[in-house]
Design an enzyme around this catalytic site. Structure first.
Site, short mmCIF file in Angstrom:
data_model
loop_
_atom_site.label_atom_id
_atom_site.label_comp_id
_atom_site.label_asym_id
_atom_site.label_seq_id
_atom_site.Cartn_x
_atom_site.Cartn_y
_atom_site.Cartn_z
N ASP A 23 -37.94 10.68 16.74
CA ASP A 23 -39.49 10.63 15.99
C ASP A 23 -40.40 10.20 17.23
O ASP A 23 -40.34 9.28 17.69
CB ASP A 23 -39.17 9.37 14.89
CG ASP A 23 -40.25 9.45 13.89
OD1 ASP A 23 -41.23 10.35 14.02
OD2 ASP A 23 -40.48 8.62 13.01
N ASP A 117 -43.20 16.13 14.11
CA ASP A 117 -43.09 15.34 14.89
C ASP A 117 -41.65 14.37 14.68
O ASP A 117 -41.59 13.31 15.44
CB ASP A 117 -44.19 14.13 14.61
CG ASP A 117 -43.87 13.62 13.11
OD1 ASP A 117 -43.57 13.95 12.40
OD2 ASP A 117 -44.86 12.35 13.23
N GLU A 118 -40.81 15.03 14.03
CA GLU A 118 -39.26 14.22 14.11
C GLU A 118 -38.41 15.51 13.72
O GLU A 118 -38.65 16.58 13.11
CB GLU A 118 -39.57 13.31 12.83
CG GLU A 118 -39.64 13.80 11.64
CD GLU A 118 -39.27 12.64 10.58
OE1 GLU A 118 -38.37 11.95 10.80
OE2 GLU A 118 -40.10 12.44 9.66
#
Length: 417
Positions: A23, A117-118
């Site tokens: 993350d 973003d993860e």
């Protein structure tokens, strides 16, 4: 960059812990700080600054004041009046995200992106080449920092559930390994809201039964949970004991790509609405091209001042990733909705029915040139990667200058397609 020291840490036994959850830390804000290093250490918020804007991302300096994503910007500014507000640049975030995901896939083909973003990674097949899971996680963190200048937090565990919870526990800029034989020790002290599927209402219902931690939930008979919550109750019982059989599923395609804007005040001017549709269409098209996708269906979302929301869609003859083609359809859908003199508080454009760009063919119509908007927009992408997303834009999106002799002209606004 060495792993951050945490109670479980990189020295813990990672045998069988082949699932990683990675993350990015305050992703949008971290990307903005790459171009504005003078703001490091200061509270920074990314989001629309208007009264109806919301927080998309905030640095940890801003989060100490209680600011968090999805919070109304007006409340964020009250909590942190000294914060620097930066408008979002989604094209820039998509480019960094693409580079990060390519890095992940250089480590293992089993990468399941959850958002920009993860992602989950299954590194079982990479152990022989790169070492144990904890070593791979440390290497991954180092590479993200060196190549992209941002930090990430990594949870290392035997299941997706525990890996995701672990990455949350070690934020920011940390790594947490949860050994197989210590899963319950890690899991049971957590609040029950940490589990997937426990929203605000479910949390309140569990609290009425005296269930506040995952450990409390684990002690409730499955029959009781089934009676109170149906199939969801059985699912929560499994999670409370750390049982999660889901595998990392790579290459999950986007079902749709969209963008929307809530206006700072209700808009009734059709020309202003059309300009916003053009801006959103350009953004959606750029994201399509960045993802290597084309869309067969275009839809618009129109929210009136009374919060009534209307959606309209149309399937195209051929799939596209061209902003002007998406805009032409969005403009026609807006006109057909009969809202050209109705006050709107939000508009959105969405591309649906996606497919890989390389599988799509384009049939020239009679009189159509072989080069046109598609080539022009790809040239705009190249300029934007070098100079920023505002470097090139359609002339109709430029801000009007009332008096050129007195106004300070933004240099980016001189570059007109």
């Amino acid at each position: 960059m060495p792993p951050r020291a945490v109670p479980w840490g990189a020295a813990a036994d990672d045998t069988g812990c082949t699932i990683l959850h990675v993350d990015m830390d305050a992703f949008f804000a971290s990307v903005e700080l790459l171009e504005r290093p003078e703001l490091r250490g200061r509270p920074v918020i990314v989001g629309a600054a208007g009264p109806r804007g919301v927080v998309l991302s905030a640095t940890y300096e801003a989060r100490r004041y209680g600011v968090h994503s999805a919070m109304p910007m007006t409340r964020a500014r009250r909590l942190c009046p000294d914060a620097v507000i930066i408008p979002p640049d989604h094209r820039k975030y998509a480019e960094v995200s693409r580079g990060v995901m390519e890095l992940f896939r250089s480590i293992t083909p089993l990468v399941e992106p959850l958002s920009t973003d993860e992602a989950f990674l299954d590194v079982a097949g990479a152990r022989r080449r790169l070492g144990c899971p904890a070593r791979i996680a440390a290497l991954l963190r180092e590479q993200v920092a060196e190549r992209h200048g941002i930090t990430c937090s990594v949870g290392v565990a035997s299941t997706k559930l525990v890996a995701k919870l672990a990455s949350r526990q070690c934020k920011p800029d940390g790594m947490l390994v949860v050994p197989v034989d210590r899963v319950l020790e890690f899991l049971h002290p957590l609040p029950v809201a940490a589990l997937w599927g426990v929203g605000e209402r479910t949390e309140q219902a569990l609290a009425r039964l005296g269930i506040r931690t995952v450990g409390d939930l684990a002690q409730v008979p499955v029959a009781t949970l089934r009676r109170e919550f149906g199939a969801v109750g059985e699912h929560l019982a499994e999670l409370a004991w750390g049982r999660d059989e889901r595998r990392v599923t790579p290459h999950v395609p986007d079902r749709s790509i969209g963008a929307e804007e809530t206006f700072p005040y209700d808009i009734v001017d059709p020309d202003e609405i059309r300009r916003e549709l053009l801006r959103l269409s350009e953004r959606v098209a750029a994201r399509l091209r960045a993802a290597g996708q084309v869309a067969r269906t275009v839809s618009v979302k129109l929210r009136r001042a009374d919060f009534t929301t209307i959606t309209r869609s149309r399937t195209l003859r051929e799939p596209t990733d061209v902003g002007q083609e998406i805009y032409a359809t969005a403009r026609e859908l807006y006109a057909a909705a009969g809202l050209e003199r109705v006050r709107l508080r939000l508009v959105g454009v969405r591309a649906e029915n996606l497919r890989p760009a390389e599988t799509a063919t384009h049939q020239l119509t009679l009189g159509e040139r072989e080069t046109g908007w598609r080539e022009a927009e790809r040239a705009m992408d190249a300029v934007a990667r070098r100079f920023g997303s505002g470097a090139v834009r359609p002339a109709s999106l430029l801000r009007p200058i009332p008096d050129e002799a007195d106004a300070e002209v933004n240099e980016q606004d001189r570059r007109i397609v």
